[in-house]
Design an enzyme around this catalytic site. Structure first.
Site, PDB file in Angstrom:
ATOM      1  N   ASP A 126     -12.107  32.946  -7.787  1.00  0.00           N
ATOM      2  CA  ASP A 126     -10.988  32.190  -8.355  1.00  0.00           C
ATOM      3  C   ASP A 126     -10.207  31.495  -7.236  1.00  0.00           C
ATOM      4  O   ASP A 126      -9.640  32.145  -6.370  1.00  0.00           O
ATOM      5  CB  ASP A 126     -10.069  33.159  -9.122  1.00  0.00           C
ATOM      6  CG  ASP A 126      -8.993  32.441  -9.926  1.00  0.00           C
ATOM      7  OD1 ASP A 126      -8.773  31.240  -9.706  1.00  0.00           O
ATOM      8  OD2 ASP A 126      -8.378  33.106 -10.782  1.00  0.00           O
TER       9      ASP A 126
ATOM     10  N   SER B  93      -3.866  34.125 -16.377  1.00  0.00           N
ATOM     11  CA  SER B  93      -3.386  32.862 -15.834  1.00  0.00           C
ATOM     12  C   SER B  93      -1.884  32.685 -16.109  1.00  0.00           C
ATOM     13  O   SER B  93      -1.116  33.606 -15.838  1.00  0.00           O
ATOM     14  CB  SER B  93      -4.210  31.730 -16.434  1.00  0.00           C
ATOM     15  OG  SER B  93      -4.055  30.555 -15.714  1.00  0.00           O
TER      16      SER B  93
ATOM     17  N   HIS C  63     -11.774  30.576 -11.811  1.00  0.00           N
ATOM     18  CA  HIS C  63     -10.619  30.977 -12.615  1.00  0.00           C
ATOM     19  C   HIS C  63     -11.019  31.263 -14.064  1.00  0.00           C
ATOM     20  O   HIS C  63     -10.452  32.145 -14.714  1.00  0.00           O
ATOM     21  CB  HIS C  63      -9.572  29.860 -12.561  1.00  0.00           C
ATOM     22  CG  HIS C  63      -8.284  30.216 -13.233  1.00  0.00           C
ATOM     23  ND1 HIS C  63      -7.528  31.300 -12.863  1.00  0.00           N
ATOM     24  CD2 HIS C  63      -7.619  29.642 -14.271  1.00  0.00           C
ATOM     25  CE1 HIS C  63      -6.451  31.381 -13.630  1.00  0.00           C
ATOM     26  NE2 HIS C  63      -6.486  30.389 -14.489  1.00  0.00           N
TER      27      HIS C  63
END
Lengths: 203, 379
Positions: free
Chosen positions: B321, B153, B354
């Site tokens: 995601d 991320s 995610h």
């Protein structure tokens, strides 16, 4: 395919690839061809496969590899961005072989396509005599678990190239040796004798 | 802010003369970096891996070395002795973000000039600043070559900045569920979160350290962000339309609308848990730094940016995601390929959105462990 056969095939393909070229190996499997090319031809290149085990065996070797489905067309690469695109023993497994070949000649300056020759005499005889789907060293699968969904012969490929204005720069035909676990290069009666065909093509 | 009873942070201080130049041009200091290390740095200092946490993460990547296991590591399944990121082999470093609230200098730290927390007088900083501060820590260890840098991320964005900024320092890198720039969609969610914080009556222009912090606003920001970390399918599976009759909330909403869906109760719980460990000002600063991130500066192209990269980069994305789409990872891969750089890409089939990179996933474990097997410790 046994390793000894594979090695010979990789050597022959390698002879057709220039030193230091930028290569894309579509359907790279365990990455052995690319490993050979990197070691012997100092190529830069990436393998492409959708199979997770293929991906991990490339990564384990330190071979750059991209997880991608070759049936997902068109390819997201620019025109002529690779010196050589290799489609080694993969074309017969594609859903859209014609579109894919068109694509590899768009993204690559040249391409090498190798495939098991379905016109081989043994295959013809096996089918004729036994009346069942032929199984050979190159095509070991049963009808229901075979990934080979678009089998072709050398004559088929000639015709395809002719119809699609594809230039055949070089062709190499391999036949299994009788006793030794190796391929030899043959010249005559290739469609009936050879087990593997390798074409270097461009558009 | 964080309860660190079960593990001990280490601290490195530099720029005591206020001589660290931020990307904005402002000089800042002193800077304290809070970090943890796991495993042993070998004599040649050649077996180090830097792990970079995500937006609200911290140094505690594994609890394998804790005396008690009160504080689980956020990557326990991946990092530790014998794990994919093997601390028997590698020396793993994880440092808290600059601007954060878990030990490294941030808005909640005391400004030595005033004796009070910085609050909104803390300087604006960027992802590059965060990376350059981490580099100070790596230099402090006298490590000249990292075997790998790994981050997911926002952590992945820092990894990208690292390999571009310090090509000679990094042998390999793994970027997970990330992107080379923050999409307008992500910026939008961040902006709503920031608005929630600033709309909280307790926010008081960031000066809340001696009074009530803007917990309500921060928890709403977290609730919103948390939705973007999940997927429709994973929410369906985890909560469905189940109603939690046992969750009695003492607020108006409950009195009027009755019992809550399990998912509502879950989000509230996430919000409440979050405000106990995170500072609202840090959230504002770090999300802004993330929003500003674009690896290619000005009119440059991503291809150009990757020109000098030497590290073999492994990019991992997850099919479900929608915070950082697989297509954003693919842009990184393509640009690396166009430069003939060594890059590998895996798009892992996962339903967890995610958050997939934090949830135990056998394919991710396998890929990372095989990838790192090429970058062994050199004894």
């Amino acid at each position: 395919m046994k390793n000894a056969y594979k090695k010979k095939l990789h050597q022959i393909i390698s002879n057709e690839i220039k030193n230091n070229s930028f290569v894309l190996d579509l359907g790279c499997g365990d990455g052995k061809l690319l490993e050979f090319l990197i070691k012997n031809k100092n190529v830069t290149g990436h393998g492409v496969d959708k199979d997770f085990n293929a991906i991990t065996s490339c990564i384990e070797k330190g071979i750059p590899v991209i997880q991608m489905d070759l049936d997902n067309l068109p390819f997201d690469f620019e025109n002529q961005s690779f010196d050589m695109v290799v489609l080694n023993q993969t074309v017969q497994q594609l859903h859209f072989p014609s579109k894919t070949i068109e694509e590899i000649l768009r993204i690559g300056k040249k391409a090498i396509v190798s495939f098991p020759n379905f016109g081989n005499i043994m295959i013809r005889l096996l089918f004729l005599i036994r009346g069942r789907m032929p199984r050979t060293k190159e095509l070991p699968y049963l009808w229901y678990n075979s990934p080979n969904i678009h089998l072709l012969t050398i004559k088929d490929f000639y015709r395809y190239c002719g119809e699609n204005n594809i230039t055949i720069e070089k062709k190499i035909f391999l036949k299994r040796k009788l006793l030794k676990k190796e391929y030899k290069i043959i010249k005559n009666f290739s469609n009936i004798r050879s087990d593997i065909a390798i074409f270097k093509i461009k558009k | 802010m964080t309860n660190c009873n079960s593990y001990s942070l280490k601290f490195y201080e530099f720029a005591k003369e206020k001589d660290f130049v931020l990307e904005s041009g402002l000089k800042f200091g002193p800077i304290t970096v809070a970090y943890e290390t796991f495993g042993i740095l070998n004599e040649k200092k050649e077996n180090a891996i830097l792990i970079i946490h995500a937006l609200t993460g911290d140094t505690h990547v594994t609890s394998a070395y804790d005396n008690n296991k009160n504080t689980p590591g956020w990557w326990d399944y991946l990092v530790g002795p014998g794990k994919a990121i093997d601390t028997d082999k590698f020396f793993v470093i994880c440092a808290n973000y600059f601007g954060g609230c878990s030990g490294t200098t941030g808005p909640s730290s005391i400004n030595p000039d005033t004796g009070k927390p910085y609050g909104l007088s803390f300087p604006i900083f960027t992802v590059s600043d965060m990376v350059r501060i981490q580099k100070h820590l790596i230099d402090h260890f006298q490590i000249t070559k990292l075997q790998s840098i790994i981050g997911g991320s926002l952590g992945g964005m820092l990894v990208l900045d690292w390999i571009v900024r310090y090509p000679n320092t990094v042998k390999s890198a793994i970027v997970i569920a990330s992107a080379s720039k923050t999409s307008p969609q992500v910026i939008s969610f961040s902006e709503v979160g920031r608005n929630a914080i600033m709309a909280d009556a307790n926010f008081n222009n960031g000066n809340y350290y001696e009074s009530q912090p803007p917990d309500k606003g921060l928890s709403i920001a977290r609730m919103l962000a948390h939705i973007t970390y999940l997927s429709k399918k994973s929410m369906e599976q985890k909560f469905g339309r189940e109603i939690r009759a046992t969750d009695i909330e003492q607020d108006k909403l409950y009195e009027v609308f009755g019992p809550m869906f399990q998912v509502e109760s879950y989000l509230r719980h996430q919000g409440k848990k979050f405000v106990q460990r995170f500072d609202a000002n840090s959230y504002l600063y770090i999300t802004k730094a993330m929003d500003m991130f674009d690896l290619k500066k000005d009119n440059d192209t991503l291809d150009n940016v990757f020109k000098d990269v030497l590290a073999h980069l492994l990019v991992i994305s997850f099919t479900s995601d929608w915070h950082f789409y697989s297509s954003e990872s693919w842009e990184i891969v393509k640009a690396m390929m166009r430069n003939k750089n060594k890059v590998s890409y895996v798009d892992i089939d996962s339903d967890y959105g995610h958050d997939s990179f934090l949830i135990k996933n056998s394919e991710m474990i396998t890929v990372i462990s095989k990838f790192l097997s090429n970058y062994g410790s050199i004894n």
